[in-house]
Design a protein around this motif. Sequence first.
Motif, PDB file in Angstrom:
ATOM      1  N   VAL A 147      26.509 -71.291  78.286  1.00 40.39           N
ATOM      2  CA  VAL A 147      25.611 -72.388  77.908  1.00 40.39           C
ATOM      3  C   VAL A 147      24.715 -72.749  79.086  1.00 40.39           C
ATOM      4  O   VAL A 147      25.046 -72.421  80.226  1.00 40.39           O
ATOM      5  CB  VAL A 147      26.413 -73.632  77.454  1.00 40.39           C
ATOM      6  CG1 VAL A 147      27.086 -73.383  76.126  1.00 40.39           C
ATOM      7  CG2 VAL A 147      27.415 -74.048  78.504  1.00 40.39           C
ATOM      8  N   ARG A 153      28.808 -78.312  75.005  1.00 36.66           N
ATOM      9  CA  ARG A 153      29.469 -77.620  73.886  1.00 36.66           C
ATOM     10  C   ARG A 153      29.836 -78.573  72.750  1.00 36.66           C
ATOM     11  O   ARG A 153      30.117 -78.135  71.640  1.00 36.66           O
ATOM     12  CB  ARG A 153      30.725 -76.897  74.377  1.00 36.66           C
ATOM     13  CG  ARG A 153      30.425 -75.748  75.325  1.00 36.66           C
ATOM     14  CD  ARG A 153      31.692 -75.116  75.847  1.00 36.66           C
ATOM     15  NE  ARG A 153      31.418 -74.370  77.074  1.00 36.66           N
ATOM     16  CZ  ARG A 153      30.980 -73.113  77.095  1.00 36.66           C
ATOM     17  NH1 ARG A 153      30.778 -72.476  75.973  1.00 36.66           N
ATOM     18  NH2 ARG A 153      30.736 -72.513  78.237  1.00 36.66           N
ATOM     19  N   GLU A 168      29.865 -78.956  81.017  1.00 33.26           N
ATOM     20  CA  GLU A 168      30.423 -78.209  79.877  1.00 33.26           C
ATOM     21  C   GLU A 168      30.390 -79.018  78.583  1.00 33.26           C
ATOM     22  O   GLU A 168      30.592 -78.464  77.504  1.00 33.26           O
ATOM     23  CB  GLU A 168      31.863 -77.776  80.164  1.00 33.26           C
ATOM     24  CG  GLU A 168      32.017 -76.760  81.282  1.00 33.26           C
ATOM     25  CD  GLU A 168      31.651 -75.345  80.870  1.00 33.26           C
ATOM     26  OE1 GLU A 168      31.299 -75.138  79.706  1.00 33.26           O
ATOM     27  OE2 GLU A 168      31.716 -74.461  81.735  1.00 33.26           O
ATOM     28  N   VAL A 209      34.725 -72.202  66.826  1.00 35.28           N
ATOM     29  CA  VAL A 209      35.710 -72.590  67.836  1.00 35.28           C
ATOM     30  C   VAL A 209      35.827 -71.523  68.925  1.00 35.28           C
ATOM     31  O   VAL A 209      35.871 -71.843  70.111  1.00 35.28           O
ATOM     32  CB  VAL A 209      37.082 -72.857  67.165  1.00 35.28           C
ATOM     33  CG1 VAL A 209      38.174 -72.958  68.195  1.00 35.28           C
ATOM     34  CG2 VAL A 209      37.017 -74.144  66.370  1.00 35.28           C
ATOM     35  N   ILE A 210      35.834 -70.260  68.514  1.00 33.10           N
ATOM     36  CA  ILE A 210      35.989 -69.204  69.524  1.00 33.10           C
ATOM     37  C   ILE A 210      34.711 -69.036  70.356  1.00 33.10           C
ATOM     38  O   ILE A 210      34.722 -69.174  71.574  1.00 33.10           O
ATOM     39  CB  ILE A 210      36.393 -67.868  68.858  1.00 33.10           C
ATOM     40  CG1 ILE A 210      37.782 -68.024  68.224  1.00 33.10           C
ATOM     41  CG2 ILE A 210      36.421 -66.744  69.884  1.00 33.10           C
ATOM     42  CD1 ILE A 210      38.207 -66.868  67.361  1.00 33.10           C
ATOM     43  N   PHE A 240      33.405 -71.974  72.696  1.00 31.88           N
ATOM     44  CA  PHE A 240      33.984 -72.192  74.025  1.00 31.88           C
ATOM     45  C   PHE A 240      33.678 -71.050  74.988  1.00 31.88           C
ATOM     46  O   PHE A 240      33.774 -71.221  76.186  1.00 31.88           O
ATOM     47  CB  PHE A 240      35.501 -72.368  73.910  1.00 31.88           C
ATOM     48  CG  PHE A 240      35.891 -73.728  73.451  1.00 31.88           C
ATOM     49  CD1 PHE A 240      35.947 -74.779  74.355  1.00 31.88           C
ATOM     50  CD2 PHE A 240      36.154 -73.987  72.124  1.00 31.88           C
ATOM     51  CE1 PHE A 240      36.277 -76.055  73.947  1.00 31.88           C
ATOM     52  CE2 PHE A 240      36.494 -75.256  71.696  1.00 31.88           C
ATOM     53  CZ  PHE A 240      36.552 -76.297  72.612  1.00 31.88           C
ATOM     54  N   LEU A 241      33.348 -69.892  74.441  1.00 32.98           N
ATOM     55  CA  LEU A 241      33.251 -68.730  75.318  1.00 32.98           C
ATOM     56  C   LEU A 241      31.825 -68.308  75.657  1.00 32.98           C
ATOM     57  O   LEU A 241      31.621 -67.624  76.642  1.00 32.98           O
ATOM     58  CB  LEU A 241      34.011 -67.546  74.698  1.00 32.98           C
ATOM     59  CG  LEU A 241      35.513 -67.786  74.514  1.00 32.98           C
ATOM     60  CD1 LEU A 241      36.177 -66.570  73.913  1.00 32.98           C
ATOM     61  CD2 LEU A 241      36.176 -68.145  75.834  1.00 32.98           C
TER      62      LEU A 241
END
Lengths: 71, 236
Positions: B43, B54, B51, B35-36, B39-40
């Motif tokens: 990509v 993801r 986006e 999860v962390i 998203f960070l």
Amino acid sequence: MKQLLSIAYCLLSASIVFAQTANSIEMADQLRSSGKIYVVVGVLTTILVGLIIFLIMIDRKVSDIEKKINK
Amino acid sequence: MTMNTEITKTQSPFRDLGKRNWWKILCVLFLIYTVIAGFLIDVPHLPILHETIRNQFFHVCMWFAMITLLTTSLVFSIRYLSNQKLEHDIIASEAANTGIFFGILGLITGSIWARFTWGSWWTNDVKLNGAAITMLTYFAYIVLRNAITDEQKRGKVSAVYNVFAYVMMLVFILIYPRLSDSLHPGNGGNPGFSKYDLDNTMRMVFYPAFIGWTLLGVWIMTIRIRIQKIKTNLDI
């Protein structure tokens, strides 16, 4: 000379167009730079941790019942 | 009743797995990391996907978890057919139930993703229809189990049906989409994620992600098996 210049112009503009298509893909860079993506990450992590804690509690409850039955 | 009391004495293949904790800790760590980092990390910038690429860390993992659980179900159905142990029937049915749950999650998340990339909640893509048919095949498995009250008959009939359902799943999810064109990457004439899109940064999240989600599925499955065994023992 004029021809050469026009050819050079065409090539240059073409490269600019390519560069634009490469950069024009919209990503959430704005969101990331302003730092607000971390809010979403925070919320999701909280939900995930909450659900996992809930699952661990269910797991323990089942273990307790199993122990009682085996007695 | 003799059948029921036997269940506590026999060594369950998942008894130790349910009691040991290291893989549960691994599952939690991988999921939080997913999860962390999901998203960070940076990509690949791709048209249409943006986006939403993801989603690979979440949507695709639902299907991996489903296939793992349904394979477990198949293995224990076959074992039930060869040794007639009631607990193997319980494991097979609970693995299938959990697998179906992950399959439904896969369908819903895929539908949302499709709406914002392909423009429609449902397209006539081979993989979508294949997944839907697979789900219907497994719904029939649940209905079949509920329709038979006799324990042994239910075990045998549903185990035989489970083998059939698994083969249908393989055909509709893994074989058929490769034979025709699909909007999904990696099928038909489409390039796969692995070739262009799944770069090494994404791999660093994707592999832990699918191990994490699969372990979560197995965890839920072991809890359901333990509850079902208690119910069978108490005859409720």
